[in-house]
Design a protein around this motif. Sequence first.
Motif, PDB file in Angstrom:
ATOM      1  N   ILE A 116       1.655 -10.097   8.014  1.00  0.00           N
ATOM      2  CA  ILE A 116       1.536  -9.361   6.732  1.00  0.00           C
ATOM      3  C   ILE A 116       0.017  -8.741   6.561  1.00  0.00           C
ATOM      4  O   ILE A 116      -0.727  -9.524   6.953  1.00  0.00           O
ATOM      5  CB  ILE A 116       1.693 -10.399   5.627  1.00  0.00           C
TER       6      ILE A 116
ATOM      7  N   ARG B  72      -2.944 -12.206  -1.798  1.00  0.00           N
ATOM      8  CA  ARG B  72      -3.021 -11.193  -0.452  1.00  0.00           C
ATOM      9  C   ARG B  72      -4.128 -11.597   0.458  1.00  0.00           C
ATOM     10  O   ARG B  72      -4.001 -11.141   1.640  1.00  0.00           O
ATOM     11  CB  ARG B  72      -3.830  -9.923  -1.335  1.00  0.00           C
TER      12      ARG B  72
ATOM     13  N   TRP C  26       5.530  -8.007   0.299  1.00  0.00           N
ATOM     14  CA  TRP C  26       4.326  -8.109   1.514  1.00  0.00           C
ATOM     15  C   TRP C  26       4.458  -6.728   2.080  1.00  0.00           C
ATOM     16  O   TRP C  26       5.697  -6.259   2.107  1.00  0.00           O
ATOM     17  CB  TRP C  26       4.795  -9.243   2.113  1.00  0.00           C
TER      18      TRP C  26
ATOM     19  N   VAL D 115      -0.476  -6.344   0.423  1.00  0.00           N
ATOM     20  CA  VAL D 115       0.964  -6.223  -0.602  1.00  0.00           C
ATOM     21  C   VAL D 115       0.930  -4.857  -1.045  1.00  0.00           C
ATOM     22  O   VAL D 115       0.316  -4.267  -1.056  1.00  0.00           O
ATOM     23  CB  VAL D 115       0.653  -7.276  -1.663  1.00  0.00           C
TER      24      VAL D 115
ATOM     25  N   PRO E 292      -1.987 -14.559   3.110  1.00  0.00           N
ATOM     26  CA  PRO E 292      -0.651 -14.381   3.280  1.00  0.00           C
ATOM     27  C   PRO E 292       0.235 -15.513   3.894  1.00  0.00           C
ATOM     28  O   PRO E 292      -0.630 -16.186   4.723  1.00  0.00           O
ATOM     29  CB  PRO E 292      -0.425 -13.123   3.932  1.00  0.00           C
TER      30      PRO E 292
END
Length: 531
Positions: A371, A363, A225, A374, A366
Amino acid sequence: MRDFANLLDRLVLTPSRNGKIRLLTDHFQAVSDPDRGYALAALTGGLDFPAVKPAMLRSLIGERMDEVLFSYSYDYVGDLAETISLVWPTTLAEETPPPLSEIVETLSRLGRAKAPSVMADLLDRLDPSARFALIKLATGGLRIGVSSRLAKQALATFGDKDISEIEELWHGLEPPYELLFAWLEGKAQKPVSTAKALFRPVMLAHPVGDGELSKLDPADYVAEWKWDGIRVQAVCEDGVQRLYSRTGDDISGAFPDLLSSFEAEMTLDGELLVGNPDTRTGTFSDLQQRLNRKTVSKKMLGEYPVFLRCYDLLQAEGEDLRGLPFIQRRAALQERISGLSQDRFDLSPLVDFTNWEDLDAKRRAPPHPVIEGVMLKRRDSSYVPGRPKGPWFKWKRDPFIIDAVLLYAQRGHGKRSSYYSDYTFGVWTGPEDAPELVPVGKAYFGFTDEELKQIDKYVRDNTIERFGPVRSVRAERDHGLVLEIAFEGLNRSTRHKSGVAMRFPRISRLRWDKPAAEADRLEALTSMLED
């Protein structure tokens, strides 16, 4: 001082990165020690003159001209140093001003009591260009488009060296850097630093391009992440602890709570975040409370504790691990992380995926709001300074988009000082039949030079109030400039009337075609918040 003043003047007027590097290398070639070293120190934040403050300079000019006239002048020019240098009463400036080294030594000895008279005397002896350079030097507020890393790149170009060599030496050097210049000119051996806990240049990732993943084998990469904090490097060597930003700036003073818990001999690469690894990961807005501080209060330490989410291990017990494959460095990091404070350090988790489509789905959704995408890292990649193409990629979430209305505009700095280039924008809130605009963010990039001129003209033509360098712009349901704003994330904020704070807002489009009444409402933003 004349050479330094000329350098600043030309840097301000040179927009391109390569052009600035050429100016710096020419300066290092033409100017002798120690003046070129002090110029370098000024550009990289290596000088500090605590006795000289902007308020003191305002007081000095207030004794020499009408305050209202100065206020108007400052409003027009937009830069304090430039304004004072231009309006300071004309005197017979010395044909040969003092060298930069003499001025630096003078400012270094200054106390608060003598600072006003000494600065006034220097300003009397200099012409406008040199006054501008003096004020920028004394206050440390250069803002001329030269970062510390760009100055180091100019050094590398000047000496035909790799910038990573200079970055690894940097924190063991002191102004005016005479040994450094002797090495770069081939007159001496490379300086040997005796300083502990030095910075190691970081490895960076390339953004994933269109169609790029189709050329890569997912089995060659691991994913983790990409957390929304700041990339840092924590170093402990012989009992000396340091924390560096990704560009090599020493930020240790702002984070004593992290460093006091770091006693293992190693160099860690990771993401600095607010909270506790087990219970809470705070937003970037939380982290901003701790950034850019020389000291931190006990209250701040308690309300915004920090921890390091570790990505990589660069050195351990004196052994350089950067040449090892990522998978081996990761295993070494996993083995050692348990020996660190569990409240201050944790291991960045890997993301399991079977193919690019699987990873794309993760992605986009998340498991945590902090986050922002990635990271992809080749299993066999060594840790190489800079941004090599291929080993590492960053694949960020798609930006959020809203339409907002321009509310306020402020003059820029440097080459933008004649334009209104910093914009505050808002969205609608309240009842549908009587809505009002509430500010939700500020942006100062994302537009072209031609668009800047168009917005500047709009601001001047639609100003309804003036607050120093800030103008309030007409913004009503049937009249207003709509800006399409892209941003990376959104957090709740008690400091803003709207209750939200944007992450990395920028102007992605000017919506001349869209009526202000059709801009977004605050509900569109709050619906993006994740509890």
